[in-house]
Scaffold this active site. Structure first.
Site, mmCIF file in Angstrom:
data_model
loop_
_atom_site.group_PDB
_atom_site.id
_atom_site.type_symbol
_atom_site.label_atom_id
_atom_site.label_comp_id
_atom_site.label_asym_id
_atom_site.label_seq_id
_atom_site.Cartn_x
_atom_site.Cartn_y
_atom_site.Cartn_z
ATOM 1 N N TYR A 64 48.062 64.087 31.038
ATOM 2 C CA TYR A 64 48.916 64.060 32.231
ATOM 3 C C TYR A 64 48.458 65.033 33.311
ATOM 4 O O TYR A 64 48.247 64.653 34.466
ATOM 5 C CB TYR A 64 50.368 64.332 31.836
ATOM 6 C CG TYR A 64 50.966 63.202 31.034
ATOM 7 C CD1 TYR A 64 51.383 62.036 31.652
ATOM 8 C CD2 TYR A 64 51.076 63.291 29.649
ATOM 9 C CE1 TYR A 64 51.908 60.981 30.915
ATOM 10 C CE2 TYR A 64 51.601 62.247 28.898
ATOM 11 C CZ TYR A 64 52.018 61.090 29.539
ATOM 12 O OH TYR A 64 52.519 60.049 28.803
ATOM 13 N N GLY A 65 48.298 66.314 32.970
ATOM 14 C CA GLY A 65 47.915 67.294 33.977
ATOM 15 C C GLY A 65 46.555 67.013 34.576
ATOM 16 O O GLY A 65 46.370 67.071 35.796
ATOM 17 N N GLY A 163 55.984 57.850 22.695
ATOM 18 C CA GLY A 163 56.981 56.787 22.701
ATOM 19 C C GLY A 163 57.337 56.278 24.070
ATOM 20 O O GLY A 163 58.119 55.327 24.193
ATOM 21 N N VAL A 293 34.152 70.291 25.440
ATOM 22 C CA VAL A 293 33.754 71.568 26.040
ATOM 23 C C VAL A 293 33.895 72.681 25.008
ATOM 24 O O VAL A 293 34.936 72.822 24.358
ATOM 25 C CB VAL A 293 34.609 71.874 27.278
ATOM 26 C CG1 VAL A 293 34.347 73.287 27.785
ATOM 27 C CG2 VAL A 293 34.328 70.854 28.378
ATOM 28 N N GLU A 402 66.706 61.461 19.935
ATOM 29 C CA GLU A 402 66.271 60.093 20.196
ATOM 30 C C GLU A 402 66.705 59.207 19.033
ATOM 31 O O GLU A 402 66.513 59.572 17.872
ATOM 32 C CB GLU A 402 64.748 59.992 20.270
ATOM 33 C CG GLU A 402 64.080 60.730 21.380
ATOM 34 C CD GLU A 402 62.549 60.601 21.256
ATOM 35 O OE1 GLU A 402 62.074 59.737 20.475
ATOM 36 O OE2 GLU A 402 61.843 61.368 21.935
ATOM 37 N N HIS A 487 55.386 67.337 20.519
ATOM 38 C CA HIS A 487 55.579 67.905 21.859
ATOM 39 C C HIS A 487 55.079 69.349 21.954
ATOM 40 O O HIS A 487 55.854 70.250 22.246
ATOM 41 C CB HIS A 487 57.069 67.869 22.234
ATOM 42 C CG HIS A 487 57.676 66.507 22.255
ATOM 43 N ND1 HIS A 487 59.039 66.301 22.142
ATOM 44 C CD2 HIS A 487 57.120 65.285 22.390
ATOM 45 C CE1 HIS A 487 59.294 65.004 22.197
ATOM 46 N NE2 HIS A 487 58.145 64.367 22.348
ATOM 47 N N ASN A 525 61.976 64.999 26.204
ATOM 48 C CA ASN A 525 60.561 64.657 26.085
ATOM 49 C C ASN A 525 59.815 65.246 27.283
ATOM 50 O O ASN A 525 60.251 65.124 28.415
ATOM 51 C CB ASN A 525 60.380 63.143 26.066
ATOM 52 C CG ASN A 525 61.266 62.484 25.027
ATOM 53 O OD1 ASN A 525 62.481 62.523 25.141
ATOM 54 N ND2 ASN A 525 60.663 61.891 24.027
ATOM 55 N N PHE A 527 56.673 64.858 28.955
ATOM 56 C CA PHE A 527 55.530 64.470 29.780
ATOM 57 C C PHE A 527 55.853 64.304 31.256
ATOM 58 O O PHE A 527 54.991 64.518 32.103
ATOM 59 C CB PHE A 527 54.808 63.241 29.211
ATOM 60 C CG PHE A 527 55.465 61.904 29.392
ATOM 61 C CD1 PHE A 527 55.404 61.233 30.606
ATOM 62 C CD2 PHE A 527 56.096 61.268 28.325
ATOM 63 C CE1 PHE A 527 55.973 59.979 30.759
ATOM 64 C CE2 PHE A 527 56.657 60.016 28.474
ATOM 65 C CZ PHE A 527 56.604 59.364 29.703
#
Length: 546
Positions: A64-65, A163, A293, A402, A487, A525, A527
């Site tokens: 994501y980042g 999910g 890396v 959840e 997470h 969650n 993200f």
């Protein structure tokens, strides 16, 4: 709401230095309006970086980042090279599918394991893990002392295997998540920008009430409400219109065919289809899969020298490369970024990193459990793998649970839950010189706090319904899945290990832009919060640093 994908996040001062390789933030987006051009540009973007290459920006990781950084930098006219340890996941296997079902794990399922390590390891008292060929598969079950951390491996990172529950935390909780960040800006600008670009959508409530694939979720709601707990439907990055068509039999099945944990072939909008697709279409972003890396050191002429190992699908190193970059963004996920930075500080590659590196790591309070329902509460033999709802007892008991699927293909009369809890414990990564690795000092006993918070929900429901906990899902007579997290958060915490925008202390041009910035818990969650924070930070970095 304006469409944040149609403009660069900022372009003030962008042409001040020779660092820029283009002429403005709109240039890269021109390709998006011309499909042929965009497809041609995208086709060229998966390529192994050459030994000795020099790039303006190197992004380590494609989750994501990193995806946010790559897109916004490219829109601002900057050429970006991304390095991804996992595979590209763009070629079908022998079954004609890129990703396997949850119920049929094979070598594609796990990262360099010879036996699966499924989060739910047992069923009806029998172990369900199986032997598989060693392969650079999509899900990494990385073992530390006291905890297994599940992470996505491949272009798209965690978006490949999560999910899809795209939850923005309640604004009143935000101060406890990121106290140094302006909540007003996040909720008016960066969360909307992230949700729009991620393709977040909502399930049609009327369809949800009647479809067979969410019978399990409706049973979860009934039990929650009978015990006076709020039940909420949550947004998702799974395309619910596609799922409707799955249930109608008009498109290939995906979430309704036990696909999710090891990738999703159709309906889910992973980063490959959103941020990364847009980034690649600019023609300014190139990605090297199966590249890891291992070192980042200051270069004598400015910028940084990066050592990269190229892997084959057995995990063997087939080449070692040295490249240079003006700027480096650490986006290898909470664990990957933290491990790399801890190693670089301890081994003298980046000794100027401060003492906060490696600290503040948490697992978002993850704990799982199952309940055995009565025969009059069947949960359905067909279960969509994408969760749609949760039980919110955060304010009263410190847990958001959840209602998760248990997609076995048979009726189980079982309700299954992944809880996110308000746990205070934080662990630290440290360099183990004698073993040549990074360790994490998590203690399984700390999970008791999570269990106690989850019990504020499920003890009450069991008492009301006259039901019991399942003891056959995580081992023999083991109720709680307290051995894992989906997470991981923290390890290079914002405004501690970095400044308030992710710049690493001690080194100009080094940035952290992923979940390592968030100190251990997001109340939901994570993200969407990781994405929104990256949007905030990269806008500032482009406007001021370039």
């Amino acid at each position: 709401m304006h469409d944040p994908t149609l403009q660069g996040p900022g372009s003030k001062g962008l042409s001040r230095r020779g660092f820029m390789v283009g002429t403005g933030s709109m240039l890269g987006l021109g390709a998006l309006g011309h499909t042929g051009t965009a497809q041609a540009a995208t086709a060229r973007t998966i390529a192994s970086i050459g030994n000795g290459a020099h790039v303006p920006v190197l992004v380590i990781g494609t989750g994501y980042g990193g995806s946010v950084a790559a897109l916004r930098l490219a829109q601002a006219g900057v050429n970006v090279h991304m390095v991804e340890m996992g595979m590209a996941w763009d070629t079908p296997g022998s079954d004609g599918k890129i990703f396997p079902r949850i119920t049929e794990p094979d070598q594609r399922s796990f990262w360099l394991r010879t036996r699966t390590k499924q989060p739910l390891s047992n069923f009806l008292g029998f172990p369900i893990d199986r032997n598989i060929p060693r392969y650079t598969g999509i899900l990494d079950a990385e073992d530390f002392s006291g905890i297994t951390v599940y992470q996505g491996r491949g272009i798209g990172g965690g978006s490949l295997v999560n999910g899809g529950m795209a939850v923005t935390p309640r604004q009143e909780h935000f101060g406890s998540i990121l106290p140094s960040v302006n909540a007003g800006e996040m909720y008016t600008t960066y969360y909307p920008r992230a949700n729009a670009t991620l393709g977040v959508n909502h399930v049609d409530p009327a369809w949800w009430e009647t479809t067979a694939c969410y019978q399990y979720a409706r049973v979860g709601r009934k039990h929650a409400q009978r015990s006076n707990f709020p039940y909420v439907l949550v947004p998702s990055v799974y395309d619910f219109e596609y799922m409707k068509q799955e249930m109608a039999g008009s498109v290939p099945k995906s979430a309704t065919d036990t696909e999710l944990l090891y990738g999703n072939n159709h309906g889910k909008k992973s980063l490959q289809k959103t941020y990364l697709a847009q980034a690649r279409a600019t023609g300014r972003v190139t990605i090297s899969p199966l590249h890891k890396v291992t070192s980042v050191v200051p270069a004598s002429g400015g910028g940084y020298t990066i050592t990269i190992e190229q892997l084959n699908t057995n995990g063997d190193v087939v080449a070692t490369k040295t490249v240079t970059a003006n700027r480096v963004f650490f986006a290898a996920g909470s664990v990957g970024t933290s491990k790399l930075l801890v190693k670089l500080k301890a081994t003298g590659a980046l000794p100027g990193l401060n003492g906060e590196i490696g600290k503040g790591w948490g697992e978002n309070g993850n704990v799982m459990c199952g309940r055995a329902n009565h025969l009059w509460d069947p949960t359905g033999s067909l279960q969509a793998t994408v969760p749609t709802g949760g039980i919110d007892n955060w304010n009263a008991g410190g847990a958001f649970a959840e209602v998760a699927p248990l997609p076995t293909g048979i009726e189980t009369w079982a309700s299954f839950y992944l809880s996110i809890t308000n746990t205070p414990q934080r662990a630290q990564f440290t360099w183990n010189a004698s073993a040549g690795r990074v360790d994490l000092n998590w203690q399984t006993s700390w999970k008791q706090t999570s269990i106690n918070m989850a019990k504020t929900i499920f003890d009450k429901i069991n008492s009301k319904e006259g039901t019991i906990y399942r003891t056959d899902l995580f081992g023999v007579y083991k109720i709680w899945g307290d051995h894992l997290t989906y997470h991981p958060l923290g390890g290079a915490v914002l405004n501690r290990a970095t400044d308030n925008y992710g710049r690493l202390h001690g080194y100009s041009g080094l940035y952290v832009i992923d979940g390592a910035l968030i100190p251990g818990n997001t109340t939901v969650n994570p993200f969407v919060t990781i994405t929104a924070l990256a949007e905030r930070n990269i806008e500032k970095i482009i406007a001021t640093d370039l």
